[in-house]
Design a protein around this motif. Sequence first.
Motif, PDB file in Angstrom:
ATOM      1  N   TYR A  32      20.969 -41.447  45.756  1.00 43.05           N
ATOM      2  CA  TYR A  32      19.756 -42.163  45.783  1.00 43.05           C
ATOM      3  C   TYR A  32      18.424 -41.443  45.270  1.00 43.05           C
ATOM      4  CZ  TYR A  32      15.645 -44.994  47.207  1.00 43.05           C
ATOM      5  OH  TYR A  32      14.579 -45.682  47.109  1.00 43.05           O
ATOM      6  N   ASP A  33      18.085 -40.298  45.743  1.00 43.14           N
ATOM      7  CA  ASP A  33      17.220 -39.544  45.241  1.00 43.14           C
ATOM      8  C   ASP A  33      17.375 -39.151  43.932  1.00 43.14           C
ATOM      9  OD1 ASP A  33      15.921 -39.794  47.683  1.00 43.14           O
ATOM     10  OD2 ASP A  33      16.392 -37.875  48.473  1.00 43.14           O
ATOM     11  N   PHE A  34      18.212 -38.698  43.361  1.00 47.41           N
ATOM     12  CA  PHE A  34      18.586 -38.441  41.966  1.00 47.41           C
ATOM     13  C   PHE A  34      18.158 -39.533  40.895  1.00 47.41           C
ATOM     14  CE2 PHE A  34      21.112 -38.141  38.106  1.00 47.41           C
ATOM     15  CZ  PHE A  34      20.720 -37.001  37.493  1.00 47.41           C
ATOM     16  N   PHE A  35      18.639 -40.503  41.686  1.00 43.83           N
ATOM     17  CA  PHE A  35      18.475 -41.829  40.768  1.00 43.83           C
ATOM     18  C   PHE A  35      16.995 -42.187  40.533  1.00 43.83           C
ATOM     19  CE2 PHE A  35      17.907 -46.238  40.294  1.00 43.83           C
ATOM     20  CZ  PHE A  35      18.451 -46.706  39.003  1.00 43.83           C
ATOM     21  N   TYR A  36      16.346 -42.349  41.821  1.00 36.34           N
ATOM     22  CA  TYR A  36      15.101 -42.920  41.978  1.00 36.34           C
ATOM     23  C   TYR A  36      14.059 -41.657  41.421  1.00 36.34           C
ATOM     24  CZ  TYR A  36      10.891 -45.009  43.670  1.00 36.34           C
ATOM     25  OH  TYR A  36       9.712 -45.491  43.956  1.00 36.34           O
ATOM     26  N   TYR A  37      14.171 -40.554  41.953  1.00 35.83           N
ATOM     27  CA  TYR A  37      13.183 -39.552  41.471  1.00 35.83           C
ATOM     28  C   TYR A  37      13.297 -39.089  40.033  1.00 35.83           C
ATOM     29  CZ  TYR A  37      11.503 -39.991  46.291  1.00 35.83           C
ATOM     30  OH  TYR A  37      10.999 -40.642  47.123  1.00 35.83           O
ATOM     31  N   PHE A  38      14.557 -38.911  39.505  1.00 36.34           N
ATOM     32  CA  PHE A  38      14.813 -38.478  38.260  1.00 36.34           C
ATOM     33  C   PHE A  38      14.980 -39.455  37.275  1.00 36.34           C
ATOM     34  CE2 PHE A  38      15.449 -35.050  41.282  1.00 36.34           C
ATOM     35  CZ  PHE A  38      15.122 -33.752  40.597  1.00 36.34           C
ATOM     36  N   VAL A  39      16.007 -40.485  37.216  1.00 34.50           N
ATOM     37  CA  VAL A  39      16.544 -41.192  36.245  1.00 34.50           C
ATOM     38  C   VAL A  39      15.211 -42.346  36.390  1.00 34.50           C
ATOM     39  CG1 VAL A  39      18.029 -43.010  35.382  1.00 34.50           C
ATOM     40  CG2 VAL A  39      18.634 -40.726  36.344  1.00 34.50           C
ATOM     41  N   TYR A  40      15.013 -43.112  37.195  1.00 28.67           N
ATOM     42  CA  TYR A  40      14.114 -44.145  37.452  1.00 28.67           C
ATOM     43  C   TYR A  40      12.720 -43.771  37.178  1.00 28.67           C
ATOM     44  CZ  TYR A  40      12.113 -48.647  38.999  1.00 28.67           C
ATOM     45  OH  TYR A  40      11.383 -49.677  39.173  1.00 28.67           O
ATOM     46  N   ALA A  41      12.428 -42.614  37.590  1.00 27.77           N
ATOM     47  CA  ALA A  41      10.973 -42.312  37.471  1.00 27.77           C
ATOM     48  C   ALA A  41      10.823 -41.730  36.171  1.00 27.77           C
ATOM     49  CB  ALA A  41      10.656 -40.751  38.240  1.00 27.77           C
ATOM     50  N   LYS A  42      11.628 -41.213  35.331  1.00 23.04           N
ATOM     51  CA  LYS A  42      11.492 -40.840  33.900  1.00 23.04           C
ATOM     52  C   LYS A  42      11.638 -42.062  33.002  1.00 23.04           C
ATOM     53  CE  LYS A  42      13.139 -37.646  30.377  1.00 23.04           C
ATOM     54  NZ  LYS A  42      14.121 -36.485  29.972  1.00 23.04           N
ATOM     55  N   PRO A  49      10.058 -36.272  36.149  1.00 25.70           N
ATOM     56  CA  PRO A  49      10.985 -36.535  37.105  1.00 25.70           C
ATOM     57  C   PRO A  49      11.056 -35.052  38.033  1.00 25.70           C
ATOM     58  CG  PRO A  49      11.859 -35.481  34.919  1.00 25.70           C
ATOM     59  CD  PRO A  49      10.297 -35.998  34.724  1.00 25.70           C
ATOM     60  N   GLY A  50      11.477 -35.493  39.347  1.00 26.67           N
ATOM     61  CA  GLY A  50      11.308 -34.422  40.439  1.00 26.67           C
ATOM     62  C   GLY A  50      10.955 -35.026  41.949  1.00 26.67           C
ATOM     63  N   LEU A  51      11.530 -34.341  42.854  1.00 25.92           N
ATOM     64  CA  LEU A  51      11.229 -34.788  44.250  1.00 25.92           C
ATOM     65  C   LEU A  51       9.823 -34.643  44.535  1.00 25.92           C
ATOM     66  CD1 LEU A  51      14.100 -32.883  46.170  1.00 25.92           C
ATOM     67  CD2 LEU A  51      14.152 -35.233  45.292  1.00 25.92           C
ATOM     68  N   PRO A  52       9.461 -35.724  45.110  1.00 27.47           N
ATOM     69  CA  PRO A  52       7.762 -35.794  45.554  1.00 27.47           C
ATOM     70  C   PRO A  52       7.502 -34.714  46.682  1.00 27.47           C
ATOM     71  CG  PRO A  52       9.028 -37.658  46.665  1.00 27.47           C
ATOM     72  CD  PRO A  52      10.022 -36.833  45.630  1.00 27.47           C
ATOM     73  N   GLY A  53       6.440 -34.149  46.462  1.00 28.68           N
ATOM     74  CA  GLY A  53       5.897 -33.413  47.560  1.00 28.68           C
ATOM     75  C   GLY A  53       6.202 -31.753  47.251  1.00 28.68           C
TER      76      GLY A  53
END
Length: 403
Positions: A32-42, A49-53
């Motif tokens: 989930y985190d890889f898809f949301y913060y890397f794929v979906y975000a970009k 892309p990258g984890l928040p915070g």
Amino acid sequence: MQIKARDTSLNYEEIRAIGWFMALFYGISIVYDFFYYFVYAKYVLNLAPGLPGAFGYWYYLVMLLLIPLAFYLKKNNRTSSIKFVFIISFVILSIINDGVTYWGNTLDYASGNVVEVFLILFSPIFVNTRFFFVVFGGMLFKYLFIGFMLQTSEVLFPIVLVLVLSGIAYTVLLRFQGYVKAMKTSYDKQLEGIVKGVIATIELKDPYTKGHSERVAQYARTLAKSTGMYSSEELESFFYACLLHDIGKVNIPDHILMKPGKLTKEEYDVIKKHPEVGAEAIMKVDGLGESIEIIKSHHERWDGKGYPEQLSGEGIPFLARVVSIADAFDAMTSSRSYRSAMPVGEAYNRIIDGAGTQFDPQLVVLFKEIFSTWVECHDKYQRSADTPLPSPTYRFVKEEVTI
């Protein structure tokens, strides 16, 4: 011996459930985190892309360190603690991560993670009410705390979602527990039938022992309960174990078992083999394995002069020491082929005199406290057998304890 709350098969199922729990937790979190913060975000949000915070990567590092901790807990027979450690750690780390990410800036609070949905809906798999409420309480506390800390109403939707999903999960949990209870009741009845069938076989060989096993089990359960060491489920398991304490007598020839006169040394040696024979007989019977120490050691003495292994003091399994007192009391207050039943008062005094020699002195202290319940039990069995009640005036005499 300590009666276990779960047998080895249940422990194995707990380990399997925790294995699935950990695999799905990490799998869902990472995917989930890889898809949301890397794929979906970009590619959808056009964000870097990258984890928040600043804490995002530390969060994953700490969560991954829980894996060796889980193996450590499993190695030290604390498997059931693993799921609680994971949930509590997840909640604390999530609060820290959200606090570091959103505290002191103008970012809108983007709440939740799909892994939280998994945690709530997956919680019934352990069939553990306390674990469910830890998950539910942890998720609810997280959003209430974040909402108060950030002074935002954005937490209202995830709070409602937690309540709805928890309601679904709790309903599933109740159904699981209902099925488990029904299966356990069926299993217990089957086990009880098997045990009573074995006891009936013993009593056919020696009619003088009729009811002996059940009375010993009742006495012993009362004494074990007075220690405050055991749950009701453990006491029930102990009761069944006590019913089988004399199962080895089926191997004793009738002419010895029912001999009206004094036994020869050779005949007494045969009698003394029944604890070991009984232990061997049920060693491989599923569901009865925890009875072995009780069956094998209930004729050991505190001073080391018992049989079959001449164990002494605390070297004797604890519950075998409990059964030893119950067995001796019933043996003295029941008629045998070679003597009449002893008055309960005299049997009481012999148990007291045997403290520190034949019996565990601390258990004898407890025996004195709950003796009145044993008298009630004895009287009930006397009435059911239509035999005269013992005299209400107890006669206390000092004699050597010989059972």
